[in-house]
Design an enzyme around this catalytic site. Structure first.
Site, PDB file in Angstrom:
ATOM      1  N   SER A 150       0.871  -1.179   0.000  1.00 59.03           N
ATOM      2  CA  SER A 150       0.000   0.000   0.000  1.00 59.03           C
ATOM      3  C   SER A 150       0.907   1.227   0.000  1.00 59.03           C
ATOM      4  O   SER A 150       2.050   1.147   0.469  1.00 59.03           O
ATOM      5  CB  SER A 150      -0.863   0.004   1.260  1.00 59.03           C
ATOM      6  N   TYR A 163      -2.633  -0.768  10.280  1.00 61.06           N
ATOM      7  CA  TYR A 163      -2.531  -1.063   8.841  1.00 61.06           C
ATOM      8  C   TYR A 163      -1.177  -0.590   8.306  1.00 61.06           C
ATOM      9  O   TYR A 163      -0.487  -1.325   7.585  1.00 61.06           O
ATOM     10  CB  TYR A 163      -3.684  -0.372   8.099  1.00 61.06           C
TER      11      TYR A 163
HETATM   12  N1  LIG Z   1      -8.868  -0.897  -1.234  1.00 58.84           N
HETATM   13  C1  LIG Z   1      -7.885  -0.053  -1.012  1.00 58.84           C
HETATM   14  O1  LIG Z   1      -8.095   1.195  -0.884  1.00 58.84           O
HETATM   15  C2  LIG Z   1      -6.467  -0.551  -0.932  1.00 58.84           C
HETATM   16  C3  LIG Z   1      -5.416   0.393  -0.966  1.00 58.84           C
HETATM   17  C4  LIG Z   1      -4.111  -0.054  -0.881  1.00 58.84           C
HETATM   18  C5  LIG Z   1      -3.842  -1.402  -0.766  1.00 58.84           C
HETATM   19  N2  LIG Z   1      -4.862  -2.301  -0.745  1.00 58.84           N
HETATM   20  C6  LIG Z   1      -4.534  -3.712  -0.579  1.00 58.84           C
HETATM   21  O2  LIG Z   1      -5.023  -4.443  -1.680  1.00 58.84           O
HETATM   22  C7  LIG Z   1      -5.272  -5.784  -1.282  1.00 58.84           C
HETATM   23  C8  LIG Z   1      -6.618  -6.235  -1.817  1.00 58.84           C
HETATM   24  O3  LIG Z   1      -7.630  -5.427  -1.249  1.00 58.84           O
HETATM   25  P1  LIG Z   1      -8.964  -5.005  -2.037  1.00 58.84           P
HETATM   26  O4  LIG Z   1      -8.970  -3.524  -2.112  1.00 58.84           O
HETATM   27  O5  LIG Z   1      -9.107  -5.783  -3.282  1.00 58.84           O
HETATM   28  O6  LIG Z   1     -10.054  -5.407  -0.932  1.00 58.84           O
HETATM   29  P2  LIG Z   1     -11.238  -6.493  -0.913  1.00 58.84           P
HETATM   30  O7  LIG Z   1     -12.133  -6.346  -2.076  1.00 58.84           O
HETATM   31  O8  LIG Z   1     -11.816  -6.374   0.454  1.00 58.84           O
HETATM   32  O9  LIG Z   1     -10.463  -7.868  -1.061  1.00 58.84           O
HETATM   33  C9  LIG Z   1      -9.779  -8.455   0.010  1.00 58.84           C
HETATM   34  C10 LIG Z   1      -9.620  -9.935  -0.295  1.00 58.84           C
HETATM   35  O10 LIG Z   1      -8.860 -10.528   0.772  1.00 58.84           O
HETATM   36  C11 LIG Z   1      -9.534 -11.704   1.194  1.00 58.84           C
HETATM   37  N3  LIG Z   1      -9.236 -11.972   2.596  1.00 58.84           N
HETATM   38  C12 LIG Z   1      -9.315 -11.131   3.653  1.00 58.84           C
HETATM   39  N4  LIG Z   1      -8.970 -11.773   4.781  1.00 58.84           N
HETATM   40  C13 LIG Z   1      -8.663 -13.047   4.418  1.00 58.84           C
HETATM   41  C14 LIG Z   1      -8.246 -14.190   5.131  1.00 58.84           C
HETATM   42  N5  LIG Z   1      -8.046 -14.173   6.466  1.00 58.84           N
HETATM   43  N6  LIG Z   1      -8.030 -15.348   4.449  1.00 58.84           N
HETATM   44  C15 LIG Z   1      -8.246 -15.388   3.108  1.00 58.84           C
HETATM   45  N7  LIG Z   1      -8.614 -14.339   2.378  1.00 58.84           N
HETATM   46  C16 LIG Z   1      -8.834 -13.179   3.026  1.00 58.84           C
HETATM   47  C17 LIG Z   1     -11.031 -11.431   0.950  1.00 58.84           C
HETATM   48  O11 LIG Z   1     -11.714 -12.647   0.749  1.00 58.84           O
HETATM   49  P3  LIG Z   1     -12.676 -13.387   1.793  1.00 58.84           P
HETATM   50  O12 LIG Z   1     -13.348 -12.338   2.627  1.00 58.84           O
HETATM   51  O13 LIG Z   1     -13.601 -14.160   0.908  1.00 58.84           O
HETATM   52  O14 LIG Z   1     -11.756 -14.287   2.572  1.00 58.84           O
HETATM   53  C18 LIG Z   1     -10.949 -10.669  -0.375  1.00 58.84           C
HETATM   54  O15 LIG Z   1     -10.907 -11.571  -1.443  1.00 58.84           O
HETATM   55  C19 LIG Z   1      -5.136  -5.813   0.239  1.00 58.84           C
HETATM   56  O16 LIG Z   1      -3.883  -6.347   0.595  1.00 58.84           O
HETATM   57  C20 LIG Z   1      -5.195  -4.348   0.625  1.00 58.84           C
HETATM   58  O17 LIG Z   1      -4.491  -4.076   1.816  1.00 58.84           O
HETATM   59  C21 LIG Z   1      -6.167  -1.908  -0.829  1.00 58.84           C
END
Ligand SMILES: NC(=O)c1ccc[n+]([C@@H]2O[C@H](COP(=O)([O-])OP(=O)(O)OC[C@H]3O[C@@H](n4cnc5c(N)ncnc54)[C@H](OP(=O)(O)O)[C@@H]3O)[C@@H](O)[C@H]2O)c1
Length: 269
Positions: A150, A163
């Site tokens: 991130s 975070y």
């Molecule tokens: N959204 C943002 O603004 C943002 C910004 C910077 C970085 N990121 C990073 O991008 C990555 C993806 O996030 P996203 O934005 O795509 O969010 P998202 O739509 O909430 O996706 C998160 C994914 O992680 C899975 N997950 C969470 N906890 C888990 C666990 N204990 N075991 C297995 N799977 C798990 C969820 O699946 P299940 O719930 O089905 O398990 C889901 O598929 C993350 O690492 C996040 O920190 C996001």
């Protein structure tokens, strides 16, 4: 004179990848892009019904692994799938699963920190450790470990201390492993998105419902996935995404004291 022509590229065609957090957001979009490029994907997440939609769309190009990334049995199962496939090799690991939380550090209990560190740091570290042997034996295909960090793993902000800590830790692990694994032919790519319009903010842990996350501009998950795949193919060391994200990170590098002042004033005591 010193162009990048020496740099080996990663080729998705005929490759086998693991993508964690494949049930929504960036992970789901990345699975679709990898499959479109001829890769087979082991898709990991907890929500079985969400993963099942991937099979409906992609058939046997995707293998579903319903499990928690923090559970060592999920890694065991992924390795068993790879061994059953008869190839015993892995070309790409994307540590994408992640969670967040918002709020004052001193108002939260210990479990918010523990949960976020488990999913965002200890789990990726465990997956890296377990798949490195499967990649080391496969160096001719120029394997890649891609960690989704991130911008908050480069520049820390208030009210997201757990975070930020988890993503700084992932950043450090990625940088260290990159040099450690270079001799094994394994690239480590750190992709650092800024705010992404996914379901991420619907499942914040230990967070009051009235907490909001402010940021300049945001990207849809498809765009983040496209940028991620580009970085993987080029085997980049790191990439920081979005104008807002880059502005934050480079302001912090150039005038850290000024940014500290601005961020401090943004917090109501
Ligand atoms: N959204 C943002 O603004 C943002 C910004 C910077 C970085 N990121 C990073 O991008 C990555 C993806 O996030 P996203 O934005 O795509 O969010 P998202 O739509 O909430 O996706 C998160 C994914 O992680 C899975 N997950 C969470 N906890 C888990 C666990 N204990 N075991 C297995 N799977 C798990 C969820 O699946 P299940 O719930 O089905 O398990 C889901 O598929 C993350 O690492 C996040 O920190 C996001």
């Amino acid at each position: 004179m010193f162009g990048l022509s020496w740099r080996k590229r990663w080729n998705p065609s005929g490759s086998l990848a693991i993508v964690t957090g494949a049930s929504s957001g960036i992970g789901r979009e990345l699975v679709a892009l990898l499959i479109a490029d001829g890769c087979r994907v082991i898709a990991v997440a907890r929500r079985a019904e969400r993963l099942a939609a991937l099979t409906d769309q992609f058939g046997d190009r995707v293998v579903l692994l319903v499990g928690d990334v923090t559970d060592p049995r999920s890694v065991d199962e992924a390795i068993a799938i790879i061994e059953r496939s008869g190839e015993g090799r892995l070309d790409l690991l994307v540590n994408n699963a992640g969670i967040g939380g918002i709020g004052r550090f001193d108002a939260a209990d210990e479990s918010r920190l523990r949960q976020i560190m488990e999913v965002n740091f200890f789990a990726p570290a465990m997956w890296c450790r377990r798949v490195i042997p499967l990649m080391r034996s496969n160096r001719d295909r120029h394997p890649v470990i891609c960690n989704i960090g991130s911008v908050l793993g480069h520049c820390a902000v208030p009210l997201k201390s757990e975070y930020c800590a988890s993503k700084f830790a992932l950043h450090g692990l990625s940088d260290s492993l990159r040099t450690e694994l270079a001799g094994d032919g394994i690239a480590v790519t750190l992709v650092s998105p800024s705010t992404t319009r996914s379901e991420f903010f619907d499942s914040l842990v230990g967070t009051d419902a009235n907490q909001v996350s402010r940021s300049i501009g945001s990207w849809p998950p498809e765009r983040v996935a496209q940028a991620t795949l580009r970085a993987i193919k080029r085997r980049d060391n790191e990439t920081i995404l979005s104008l807002g994200g880059k502005s934050l990170v480079y302001t912090d590098r150039i005038v850290p004291a000024l940014l500290n002042q601005i961020l401090s004033r943004s917090v109501k005591s």
